[in-house]
Design an enzyme around this catalytic site. Structure first.
Site, PDB file in Angstrom:
ATOM      1  N   TYR A  95       0.813  -1.208   0.000  1.00  0.00           N
ATOM      2  CA  TYR A  95       0.000   0.000   0.000  1.00  0.00           C
ATOM      3  C   TYR A  95       0.851   1.265   0.000  1.00  0.00           C
ATOM      4  O   TYR A  95       0.335   2.346   0.194  1.00  0.00           O
ATOM      5  CB  TYR A  95      -0.969   0.002   1.196  1.00  0.00           C
ATOM      6  CG  TYR A  95      -2.023  -1.063   1.064  1.00  0.00           C
ATOM      7  CD1 TYR A  95      -1.680  -2.409   1.171  1.00  0.00           C
ATOM      8  CD2 TYR A  95      -3.345  -0.747   0.811  1.00  0.00           C
ATOM      9  CE1 TYR A  95      -2.630  -3.409   1.038  1.00  0.00           C
ATOM     10  CE2 TYR A  95      -4.307  -1.743   0.687  1.00  0.00           C
ATOM     11  CZ  TYR A  95      -3.947  -3.067   0.801  1.00  0.00           C
ATOM     12  OH  TYR A  95      -4.897  -4.042   0.673  1.00  0.00           O
ATOM     13  N   LYS A 107       2.630 -15.197   5.424  1.00  0.00           N
ATOM     14  CA  LYS A 107       2.791 -16.179   4.343  1.00  0.00           C
ATOM     15  C   LYS A 107       4.286 -16.442   4.199  1.00  0.00           C
ATOM     16  O   LYS A 107       4.859 -16.384   3.099  1.00  0.00           O
ATOM     17  CB  LYS A 107       2.169 -15.620   3.042  1.00  0.00           C
ATOM     18  CG  LYS A 107       2.137 -16.582   1.875  1.00  0.00           C
ATOM     19  CD  LYS A 107       1.051 -17.631   1.962  1.00  0.00           C
ATOM     20  CE  LYS A 107       1.153 -18.614   0.813  1.00  0.00           C
ATOM     21  NZ  LYS A 107       0.164 -19.721   0.920  1.00  0.00           N
ATOM     22  N   ASP A 165      -3.677 -18.365   4.206  1.00  0.00           N
ATOM     23  CA  ASP A 165      -4.755 -19.100   3.524  1.00  0.00           C
ATOM     24  C   ASP A 165      -5.470 -20.039   4.494  1.00  0.00           C
ATOM     25  O   ASP A 165      -6.697 -20.100   4.549  1.00  0.00           O
ATOM     26  CB  ASP A 165      -4.257 -19.829   2.267  1.00  0.00           C
ATOM     27  CG  ASP A 165      -2.874 -20.431   2.414  1.00  0.00           C
ATOM     28  OD1 ASP A 165      -2.218 -20.199   3.450  1.00  0.00           O
ATOM     29  OD2 ASP A 165      -2.444 -21.145   1.492  1.00  0.00           O
ATOM     30  N   ASP A 189      -6.200  -6.136   5.383  1.00  0.00           N
ATOM     31  CA  ASP A 189      -7.313  -5.535   4.644  1.00  0.00           C
ATOM     32  C   ASP A 189      -8.367  -6.610   4.379  1.00  0.00           C
ATOM     33  O   ASP A 189      -9.564  -6.430   4.652  1.00  0.00           O
ATOM     34  CB  ASP A 189      -6.762  -4.955   3.324  1.00  0.00           C
ATOM     35  CG  ASP A 189      -7.766  -4.085   2.598  1.00  0.00           C
ATOM     36  OD1 ASP A 189      -8.888  -3.916   3.105  1.00  0.00           O
ATOM     37  OD2 ASP A 189      -7.423  -3.587   1.512  1.00  0.00           O
TER      38      ASP A 189
HETATM   39 MG    MG Z   1     -10.570  -2.656   3.110  1.00  0.00          MG
END
Ligand code: MG
Ligand code: NAI
Length: 341
Positions: free
Chosen positions: A125, A174, A207, A231
């Site tokens: 981001y 991950k 996951d 997110d």
């Molecule tokens: Mg969001």
């Protein structure tokens, strides 16, 4: 004593729901002196700037803000104000609770009570993106994770858990594939965890985590993770408790914090006194907790929960047939609050 707090009414339903929230807070026993400043489309129209310096100066001075949703016009080169504010004040924590409220339809019978701490500034981001060549045949996004950035979000989560008597932190990563970025975040987590023996610590690969959260959300308590995973998982968590209707969020940095609802400006119902102010009211509960007004925070949350559970004074998004206005909902919460105080 009174707290001086910046209030950004926001766009669309923002002015209605923030007004309702400010009114309810007058009955919380905490005195707040609001400094109202405009951002978003409202500010663009008035000052030709969606994020006037006045907004920055106000938050800089007061260190706490309650923010209504802001419209981000699609396709007009106007940066996301939300992202700009996060960067300006280094709000590296995005704290998103997901809690069951009686009266809100969800898939689970028993109470869910999770908090997600999402790293808010780094990784994918930070906007480091480009096409590899002029024919746009390939593109690259660079996601940087730093030790400092990881440490401060993880430490925040542990301190929060310790202070609020939360039992466990699950770090999500991950690192099996992202051996460097994921590996760094996990390593830092394991180090910080050693300083908090009173808080249980475990970690899960993202996951598997997504599946486990759906299969058995009760095994989790606090979750700390990197930006992109946070997110996604924070919205997943909202889904477990019936959607974004009751979802507050906080963006927190060192000594500065901004509280908001997770939903947007709902232009389709703006100006009609129909919006549900519960999410932003719950954001103000987080705000009261943050400034140390724990009793007032508890009472306000209780009052909101009671009105929702009773179902007699709820907005249209909760009951299509039998609903009240934004203002009437606020009055019902005030009534409960006055009974508690
Ligand atoms: Mg969001
Ligand atoms: P939205 O959350 O505004 O609306 C989605 C649907 O949910 C609409 O049907 C709306 O009426 C309903 N809804 C949302 N909040 C509600 C409430 N409090 N009470 C009753 N119904 C409610 O999402 P959308 O339509 O994708 O975005 C609209 C604008 O909001 C966009 O400009 C977007 O960029 C912005 N936005 C801003 C956010 C923020 O400032 N934090 C977060 C999300 C979107």
């Amino acid at each position: 004593m009174s707290y001086r707090i910046t209030l950004i009414p926001g766009d669309g339903i923002g002015p209605e729901i923030t007004k309702a929230t400010a009114k309810v807070l007058e009955h919380s026993g905490v005195k707040i002196d609001w400094e109202v400043v405009e951002a978003g489309v409202a500010a663009l129209e008035k000052y030709h700037d969606p994020l006037p310096q006045e907004v920055i100066d106000s938050i800089d001075k007061n260190r706490i803000a309650l923010k209504g949703p802001l419209t981000t016009p699609v396709g007009k080169g106007f940066r996301s104000i939300n992202v700009a504010l996060r960067k300006e004040f280094e709000l590296y924590v995005n704290q998103r609770p997901a809690k069951t409220y009686k009266g809100i339809k969800s898939l689970y019978f028993d109470n869910i009570d999770l908090i997600i701490f999402r790293e808010n500034l780094e990784e994918f981001y930070s906007g480091i993106e480009h096409y590899i060549d002029s024919s746009r045949s390939a593109a690259e996004t660079i996601g940087i994770i730093t030790k400092r950035g990881s440490e401060r979000i993880i430490r925040y989560a542990f301190n929060y858990a310790k202070k609020h008597g939360r039992k466990k932190i699950t770090l999500v990563h991950k690192a099996n594939i992202l051996k460097f970025t994921g590996g760094l975040f996990l390593d830092v987590g394991e180090e910080v965890a050693k300083e908090f023996p009173e808080v249980q610590f475990d970690h899960k690969i993202v996951d598997n985590m997504a599946m486990q959260m759906v299969m058995n959300p009760y095994q989790f308590d606090c979750i700390v993770t990197t930006n992109l995973f946070g997110d996604i998982l924070s919205d997943l968590a909202s889904g477990l408790v019936g959607g974004l209707g009751m979802a507050p969020g906080a963006n927190i940095g060192d000594g500065v914090a901004m509280f908001e609802a997770v939903h947007g400006s709902a232009p389709d119902i703006a100006g009609q006194n129909l919006a549900n102010p519960a999410a932003i009211m719950l954001a103000s509960v987080m705000m009261l907790e943050y400034i140390g007004e724990v009793k007032a925070a508890m009472n306000l949350e209780k009052a909101i929960a009671k009105v929702i559970a009773e179902g007699k004074n709820v907005t249209k998004d909760i009951n299509q047939q039998n609903y009240v206005s934004t203002d009437q909902f606020a009055d019902a919460v005030i009534n409960e609050l006055d009974n508690l105080n």
